[in-house]
Design a protein around this motif. Structure first.
Motif, PDB file in Angstrom:
ATOM      1  N   ASP A  10       1.037  -1.074   0.243  1.00 21.14           N
ATOM      2  CA  ASP A  10      -0.075  -0.486   0.310  1.00 21.14           C
ATOM      3  C   ASP A  10       1.136   0.915  -0.097  1.00 21.14           C
ATOM      4  O   ASP A  10       1.772   1.697   1.213  1.00 21.14           O
ATOM      5  CB  ASP A  10      -0.970   0.105   1.003  1.00 21.14           C
ATOM      6  CG  ASP A  10      -1.904   1.129   0.914  1.00 21.14           C
ATOM      7  OD1 ASP A  10      -2.771   0.938   0.467  1.00 21.14           O
ATOM      8  OD2 ASP A  10      -1.784   2.618   0.781  1.00 21.14           O
ATOM      9  N   VAL A  13       0.693   3.868   3.098  1.00 19.81           N
ATOM     10  CA  VAL A  13       1.759   3.274   4.476  1.00 19.81           C
ATOM     11  C   VAL A  13       2.507   3.682   3.970  1.00 19.81           C
ATOM     12  O   VAL A  13       3.486   4.066   5.497  1.00 19.81           O
ATOM     13  CB  VAL A  13       0.959   1.562   4.300  1.00 19.81           C
ATOM     14  CG1 VAL A  13       1.969   0.880   5.680  1.00 19.81           C
ATOM     15  CG2 VAL A  13      -0.402   1.570   4.620  1.00 19.81           C
ATOM     16  N   ARG A  54       0.217  -9.788   4.281  1.00 19.15           N
ATOM     17  CA  ARG A  54      -0.991  -9.617   3.032  1.00 19.15           C
ATOM     18  C   ARG A  54      -0.661  -8.978   2.044  1.00 19.15           C
ATOM     19  O   ARG A  54      -0.592  -8.057   1.917  1.00 19.15           O
ATOM     20  CB  ARG A  54      -2.163  -9.658   3.618  1.00 19.15           C
ATOM     21  CG  ARG A  54      -2.763 -10.831   4.686  1.00 19.15           C
ATOM     22  CD  ARG A  54      -4.163 -10.459   4.726  1.00 19.15           C
ATOM     23  NE  ARG A  54      -5.131 -10.629   3.774  1.00 19.15           N
ATOM     24  CZ  ARG A  54      -6.142 -11.630   3.401  1.00 19.15           C
ATOM     25  NH1 ARG A  54      -6.807 -12.243   4.619  1.00 19.15           N
ATOM     26  NH2 ARG A  54      -7.207 -10.989   2.452  1.00 19.15           N
ATOM     27  N   SER A  81      -2.186  -6.069   9.180  1.00 18.55           N
ATOM     28  CA  SER A  81      -3.357  -6.008   9.770  1.00 18.55           C
ATOM     29  C   SER A  81      -3.940  -6.816  10.915  1.00 18.55           C
ATOM     30  O   SER A  81      -4.674  -8.098  10.604  1.00 18.55           O
ATOM     31  CB  SER A  81      -4.678  -4.832   9.567  1.00 18.55           C
ATOM     32  OG  SER A  81      -4.328  -5.982   8.033  1.00 18.55           O
ATOM     33  N   VAL A  82      -3.360  -8.339   9.993  1.00 21.83           N
ATOM     34  CA  VAL A  82      -4.023 -10.276  10.267  1.00 21.83           C
ATOM     35  C   VAL A  82      -3.783 -10.165  11.279  1.00 21.83           C
ATOM     36  O   VAL A  82      -2.917  -9.733  12.872  1.00 21.83           O
ATOM     37  CB  VAL A  82      -2.821 -10.945   9.395  1.00 21.83           C
ATOM     38  CG1 VAL A  82      -2.993 -11.901   9.695  1.00 21.83           C
ATOM     39  CG2 VAL A  82      -2.318 -10.247   8.205  1.00 21.83           C
ATOM     40  N   LEU A  83      -4.738 -10.990  12.017  1.00 21.70           N
ATOM     41  CA  LEU A  83      -4.757 -10.997  13.659  1.00 21.70           C
ATOM     42  C   LEU A  83      -4.806 -12.444  13.922  1.00 21.70           C
ATOM     43  O   LEU A  83      -5.294 -12.923  14.981  1.00 21.70           O
ATOM     44  CB  LEU A  83      -6.320 -10.282  13.460  1.00 21.70           C
ATOM     45  CG  LEU A  83      -6.494  -8.656  13.610  1.00 21.70           C
ATOM     46  CD1 LEU A  83      -8.171  -8.406  13.935  1.00 21.70           C
ATOM     47  CD2 LEU A  83      -5.576  -8.335  14.900  1.00 21.70           C
ATOM     48  N   LYS A 102      -1.319  -3.055  12.369  1.00 26.66           N
ATOM     49  CA  LYS A 102      -1.682  -2.180  12.031  1.00 26.66           C
ATOM     50  C   LYS A 102      -2.908  -1.870  12.807  1.00 26.66           C
ATOM     51  O   LYS A 102      -4.338  -2.162  12.642  1.00 26.66           O
ATOM     52  CB  LYS A 102      -1.980  -1.617  10.343  1.00 26.66           C
ATOM     53  CG  LYS A 102      -0.732  -2.033  10.043  1.00 26.66           C
ATOM     54  CD  LYS A 102      -0.498  -1.933   8.424  1.00 26.66           C
ATOM     55  CE  LYS A 102      -0.300  -2.110   7.904  1.00 26.66           C
ATOM     56  NZ  LYS A 102       0.139  -2.644   6.186  1.00 26.66           N
ATOM     57  N   PRO A 103      -3.989  -0.176  13.170  1.00 28.97           N
ATOM     58  CA  PRO A 103      -2.892   1.332  12.756  1.00 28.97           C
ATOM     59  C   PRO A 103      -2.485   0.778  13.776  1.00 28.97           C
ATOM     60  O   PRO A 103      -2.330   0.582  15.900  1.00 28.97           O
ATOM     61  CB  PRO A 103      -3.740   1.624  12.646  1.00 28.97           C
ATOM     62  CG  PRO A 103      -4.844   1.744  13.619  1.00 28.97           C
ATOM     63  CD  PRO A 103      -4.902   0.468  13.408  1.00 28.97           C
TER      64      PRO A 103
ATOM     65  N   SER B 457     -10.751 -11.190   7.093  1.00 28.66           N
ATOM     66  CA  SER B 457      -9.877 -10.781   6.685  1.00 28.66           C
ATOM     67  C   SER B 457      -9.267  -9.766   6.257  1.00 28.66           C
ATOM     68  O   SER B 457      -8.487  -8.706   5.870  1.00 28.66           O
ATOM     69  CB  SER B 457      -8.371 -11.730   7.343  1.00 28.66           C
ATOM     70  OG  SER B 457      -8.816 -12.450   6.095  1.00 28.66           O
ATOM     71  N   SER B 458      -9.344  -9.552   4.799  1.00 22.56           N
ATOM     72  CA  SER B 458      -9.360  -8.790   3.909  1.00 22.56           C
ATOM     73  C   SER B 458      -9.594  -7.365   4.017  1.00 22.56           C
ATOM     74  O   SER B 458      -9.578  -6.147   3.824  1.00 22.56           O
ATOM     75  CB  SER B 458     -10.090  -9.853   2.580  1.00 22.56           C
ATOM     76  OG  SER B 458      -9.196 -10.120   1.737  1.00 22.56           O
ATOM     77  N   ALA B 460     -10.390  -6.682   7.232  1.00 20.35           N
ATOM     78  CA  ALA B 460      -9.368  -5.924   8.293  1.00 20.35           C
ATOM     79  C   ALA B 460      -8.562  -5.394   7.753  1.00 20.35           C
ATOM     80  O   ALA B 460      -8.282  -4.524   7.922  1.00 20.35           O
ATOM     81  CB  ALA B 460      -9.970  -7.021   8.965  1.00 20.35           C
ATOM     82  N   HIS B 461      -7.517  -5.755   6.632  1.00 17.29           N
ATOM     83  CA  HIS B 461      -6.383  -5.289   6.127  1.00 17.29           C
ATOM     84  C   HIS B 461      -6.607  -4.084   5.319  1.00 17.29           C
ATOM     85  O   HIS B 461      -6.146  -2.996   5.351  1.00 17.29           O
ATOM     86  CB  HIS B 461      -6.542  -5.872   4.857  1.00 17.29           C
ATOM     87  CG  HIS B 461      -5.161  -6.492   4.623  1.00 17.29           C
ATOM     88  ND1 HIS B 461      -3.442  -6.846   4.721  1.00 17.29           N
ATOM     89  CD2 HIS B 461      -4.235  -5.388   3.617  1.00 17.29           C
ATOM     90  CE1 HIS B 461      -2.446  -6.224   4.168  1.00 17.29           C
ATOM     91  NE2 HIS B 461      -3.265  -5.597   2.829  1.00 17.29           N
ATOM     92  N   ASN B 464      -7.489  -1.407   7.662  1.00 18.24           N
ATOM     93  CA  ASN B 464      -7.044  -0.700   8.200  1.00 18.24           C
ATOM     94  C   ASN B 464      -5.371  -0.278   7.947  1.00 18.24           C
ATOM     95  O   ASN B 464      -4.914   0.358   8.443  1.00 18.24           O
ATOM     96  CB  ASN B 464      -5.906  -1.866   9.116  1.00 18.24           C
ATOM     97  CG  ASN B 464      -6.567  -2.607  10.916  1.00 18.24           C
ATOM     98  OD1 ASN B 464      -7.201  -1.547  11.003  1.00 18.24           O
ATOM     99  ND2 ASN B 464      -6.633  -3.193  10.732  1.00 18.24           N
ATOM    100  N   GLN B 465      -5.231  -0.305   6.411  1.00 20.46           N
ATOM    101  CA  GLN B 465      -4.273   0.327   5.656  1.00 20.46           C
ATOM    102  C   GLN B 465      -4.374   1.513   5.746  1.00 20.46           C
ATOM    103  O   GLN B 465      -3.476   2.278   6.229  1.00 20.46           O
ATOM    104  CB  GLN B 465      -4.301  -0.262   4.246  1.00 20.46           C
ATOM    105  CG  GLN B 465      -3.639  -1.616   3.681  1.00 20.46           C
ATOM    106  CD  GLN B 465      -2.742  -1.918   3.907  1.00 20.46           C
ATOM    107  OE1 GLN B 465      -1.810  -1.761   5.185  1.00 20.46           O
ATOM    108  NE2 GLN B 465      -1.907  -3.005   2.778  1.00 20.46           N
ATOM    109  N   LEU B 467      -5.780   3.109   7.309  1.00 19.50           N
ATOM    110  CA  LEU B 467      -5.806   3.874   9.515  1.00 19.50           C
ATOM    111  C   LEU B 467      -4.392   3.460   9.695  1.00 19.50           C
ATOM    112  O   LEU B 467      -4.349   4.611  10.685  1.00 19.50           O
ATOM    113  CB  LEU B 467      -6.621   3.111  10.168  1.00 19.50           C
ATOM    114  CG  LEU B 467      -8.240   3.076   9.624  1.00 19.50           C
ATOM    115  CD1 LEU B 467      -8.803   2.278  10.782  1.00 19.50           C
ATOM    116  CD2 LEU B 467      -8.185   4.518  10.536  1.00 19.50           C
ATOM    117  N   HIS B 541      -8.516  -7.837  -3.068  1.00 21.81           N
ATOM    118  CA  HIS B 541      -7.767  -7.848  -1.704  1.00 21.81           C
ATOM    119  C   HIS B 541      -7.360  -9.924  -1.917  1.00 21.81           C
ATOM    120  O   HIS B 541      -6.667  -9.793  -2.126  1.00 21.81           O
ATOM    121  CB  HIS B 541      -7.999  -7.023  -0.580  1.00 21.81           C
ATOM    122  CG  HIS B 541      -7.146  -7.296   0.505  1.00 21.81           C
ATOM    123  ND1 HIS B 541      -6.249  -7.946   1.123  1.00 21.81           N
ATOM    124  CD2 HIS B 541      -5.504  -6.136  -0.493  1.00 21.81           C
ATOM    125  CE1 HIS B 541      -5.393  -8.145   2.345  1.00 21.81           C
ATOM    126  NE2 HIS B 541      -4.746  -7.385   0.789  1.00 21.81           N
TER     127      HIS B 541
END
Lengths: 126, 677
Positions: A10, A13, A54, A81-83, A102-103, B457-458, B460-461, B464-465, B467, B541
């Motif tokens: 990204d 980012v 990812r 951001s992977v949890l 993230k964040p 998850s996609s 959230a990703h 979050n990018q 953010l 994504h």
């Protein structure tokens, strides 16, 4: 001045991280994918790597595994951001020195970076 | 026509017929005497005991006359005339009788009632020169020739022997201009269709008089008018398909009414379908209508027909505009067009106590939907054969009903001026349809949530990018500002980036909220290409991280379709996820999905989505759109079922096949947007 490599697909980012490191007195270079990073790096060029997980093409996990196989000795901080807990523990098991989600606050990131650079032993190339 | 006599065979008060001074005889349809009252015993000399159960015709010294009278009775429903009957002591008694047919509730002939009086021994002078032996059996008319005064004057002024074709024209004009004042039942029955006597009054004589004999009638009218003595003139006509060898008699009404004439037409009905047959057929027809499971209203809008004709003659063509200027005409119709008959189902539908509750002006059907009446009127004015719409009516017990209202207009010249309304209660159907739509919406909403779950998850990703970028940029700005010499230029640049990322996050959240929020489908015109692009954003994504290439080809001339944007996105997202899962394990250069749009047949839009995965097992092709059919360990098997139900709700079709070059191909066809009504 320690130099940090940033791998994130990204652009927003990448730019943000680059500016933060710059104002914090760190040099940095950004890559939009793992493959680009691997192609461009030279031995000893970077003191630390910050990578996403990812990403299209090669994932962050694959990148860490690759560096470990090469015994590159480059400290890796995951910023993702992977949890998913299993992915996190897997990353840490194969050699990532920190997992940030993230964040992230600047204190956390800069703290982790300072620790990683210090632990890499060489401190600085110069 | 049916005798109102209490039936002595069935009634408890049989005594009334027993006490009657008039001879009363009841015969069954075969002519067998069933009842014979004391007055009949006195008149004909036979005791009831001797004649009940015997054939009444056997009492006649002239069986042929009796057979004629009987067949005329069966054809016409009533008969009046003189008969001769043998008495017990061998004399012949002449009696003046009236016979009527009686029917049971189902319309079948039950019996014949005969009333008889003794005929005076010596026939009076009127009887002798009366050209009509059974005057009361004649089809009679009273007509008014005042409207034909001009024509009469022109006929009178003509020189004898002048151009006959012009005279014929004038004679036709005379019959045409002459108005009916009144007719008797027989005339109404023979030539009036079902209109009845009241509706014939005031109309042109020509509307009912056979065209072949109009000039003869006109000649008779001229002769009768010319006869100062008010004597009658008569002519025998050729059989005209209505009466056999009819005798037409015309005479003036009297000096006090110089323009009025009486016309009597005599003769036996010349119709293979006898009156009895028609009665039975009408009874069957009425019974059929009565028990028809559709609510039917018979309405007499004949006077509106006249108003429409008059408006047309005044040059009104845009009736809708005319009604806008004259809304009182709709109110007039509501208050003046009478319901003339209803069937059982109609009474059930609106909940009346009986027929009488519904036999009133039609307005009560349109209280909830006055515009419907307006449209019904426009339909008739514009000459349509029928018209139908959904509307609401207020039942007599206060219920509000959804009905499908249909009207069949009378066809000019072909039928009687009878308009038929049929109402079908669709309240329950609409309720079920609403429930089904709700269920479908709930179902597809549940499936969207489930899809979003798969994409968590996609998502959230994706969220979050931006953010992450915002937070980092903000903190970096603070660091710049905290310096001894703040770099305002740098801070401005970072703040711009923050705003950009915030907008991006907002877009993503908005998109997801659209999928997650439960809302009723909202059909709007949409461009399929746009929907495909929006759907790709959702799974971008997901697809990128699996290393899948998506190629697209958008046709430029894809017609707009009408649909719910979110539901259509859901279909495409489901198909995309399905395809992504199909190619996930393929080798890198085969991880490809091709999406294409095109104009479909019948001007619809078509989306095809082809993957280069393993394809669909032939035995699964027939089931993959079935609910809960899945080949995946984690799958619920509702994704494709939802796709099919959504596409079907949009009037389209979705199909799956295996591409000859490998991989599965899904094809979604959607009908074109219809122009707004």
């Amino acid at each position: 001045m320690p130099t940090v490599a940033i791998v994130d697909d990204d652009e927003a980012v990448r730019e943000a991280l680059g500016d933060l490191l710059m104002v914090s007195g760190l040099a940095c270079e950004c890559f939009e994918g793992a493959a680009e990073f691997l192609a461009a790096r030279r031995v000893g060029q970077f003191d630390c790597l910050v990578t996403d997980i990812r990403m299209p093409g090669m994932s962050g996990i694959e990148l860490i595994a690759r560096l470990r196989n090469e015994r590159a000795g480059l400290p890796v901080i995951v910023l993702s951001s992977v949890l998913d807990e299993s992915t996190r523990s897997h990353a840490l098991a194969i050699g990532a020195c920190a997992w940030l989600t993230k964040p992230v606050t600047d204190e956390h990131l800069l703290g982790a970076l300072a620790q990683a650079i210090a632990s890499s032993g060489s401190g600085s190339k110069r | 026509m049916t005798a109102t006599l209490l039936d002595p065979l069935e009634s408890d008060v049989a005594g009334i017929a027993e006490l009657a001074s008039e001879s009363i005889v009841i015969l069954d349809p075969a002519g067998i005497i069933r009842y014979w009252n004391p007055a009949a015993e006195r008149l004909f000399g036979w005791p009831a005991l001797a004649v009940c159960g015997t054939d009444g015709a056997q009492l006649s010294p002239a069986p042929a006359d009796e057979a004629n009278a009987w067949s005329q009775l069966l054809q016409e429903g009533a008969w009046e005339g003189r008969i001769r009957r043998r008495t017990r002591d061998g004399d012949v008694r002449v009696a003046k009788i009236r016979r009527y047919l009686r029917y049971d509730a189902a319309g079948t002939l039950r019996d014949v009632v005969e009333y008889a009086r003794a005929e005076p021994e010596a026939p009076g002078p009127t009887g002798a020169d009366d050209p009509v032996p059974d005057r009361s059996m004649a089809a009679s008319w009273e007509i008014d020739v005042a409207p034909a005064a001009d024509i009469l004057a022109r006929l009178a002024a003509r020189a004898p022997g002048a151009d006959t074709s012009e005279r014929d024209e004038l004679l036709h004009g005379l019959v045409n201009a002459a108005r009916i004042v009144e007719v008797n039942d027989r005339t109404a029955r023979l030539v009036g269709g079902n209109r009845g006597r009241a509706l014939m009054a005031g109309q042109s004589v020509a509307a009912f008089w056979p065209v072949e004999s109009r000039t003869i009638l006109a000649d008779l009218i001229l002769d009768a008018l010319a006869d100062r003595g008010s004597r009658s003139v008569h002519r025998r006509l050729a059989s005209d398909g209505i009466l056999r060898d009819p005798l037409v008699t015309v005479w003036r009404a009297g000096d006090d009414r110089p323009d009025r004439l009486f016309v009597a037409v005599d003769g036996a009905a010349d119709d293979d379908r006898s009156y009895l047959y028609l009665r039975a057929s009408e009874a069957r027809y009425r019974k059929l209508i009565h028990y028809m499971p559709v609510a039917l209203w018979q309405v007499d809008a004949s006077h509106m027909g006249k108003i429409y004709a008059e408006l047309r003659s005044r040059g009104v063509t845009d009736f809708a505009a005319h009604l806008d200027d004259h809304p009182e005409l709709v109110e007039f119709a509501a208050a003046s067009v009478p319901v003339t008959d209803v069937n059982r189902c109609a009474i059930e539908l609106v909940g009346g106590a009986g027929v009488q509750d519904l036999i009133r002006p039609v307005g009560y059907l349109f209280t909830e939907s006055p515009d419907s009446l307006r449209r019904v009127m426009i339909g008739r004015f514009s000459g349509r054969k029928n018209y139908s719409e959904f509307m609401k009516i207020r039942a007599l017990d206060g219920r509000l009903l959804d009905v499908r209202f249909s009207v069949t207009y009378p066809e000019p010249l072909l039928e009687l001026d009878t308009t038929i309304f049929s109402l079908e209660d669709v309240t329950e159907r609409l309720r079920i349809e609403t429930e089904l739509r709700q269920l479908q919406a709930d179902f597809s909403h549940a499936a969207r949530i489930s899809t979003l779950g798969e994409l968590t998850s996609s998502i959230a990703h994706e969220v979050n990018q931006p953010l992450a970028a915002i937070m980092t940029n903000a903190e970096t700005s603070l660091r710049w500002l905290a310096r001894d010499e703040p770099d305002i230029g740098k801070v401005a640049q970072l703040t711009t980036r923050i705003a950009t990322s915030a907008r991006r996050a907002d877009d993503i959240v908005r998109r997801i909220r659209g999928m997650a929020v439960k809302q009723a489908p909202e059909p709007v015109p949409v461009a399929l290409n746009d929907v495909v692009q929006e759907s790709l954003l959702f799974v971008r994504h997901e697809i990128e991280t699996r290393g899948i290439r998506v190629t697209t080809s958008y046709a430029r001339s894809v017609p707009k379709i009408v649909g719910d944007r979110i539901q259509l996105q859901q279909v495409i997202v489901n198909l995309l996820i399905n395809a992504a899962q199909a190619v996930e394990t393929s080798s890198e250069n085969e991880r490809e999905i091709h999406v294409a749009t095109a104009a479909g047949t019948e001007s619809g839009a078509v989306l095809t989505l082809r993957d280069r995965g393993p394809g669909i097992a032939p035995e699964h092709l027939g089931q993959i759109f079935d609910g809960f059919f899945t080949t995946k360990a984690q799958g619920m098997g509702i994704g494709l079922a939802i796709c099919r139900s959504i596409v079907a709700a949009h009037g389209g079709d979705v199909s799956a096949s295996n591409h000859p070059d490998g991989g599965a191909e899904f094809r979604v066809e959607l009908p074109p947007a219809r122009p707004a009504p």
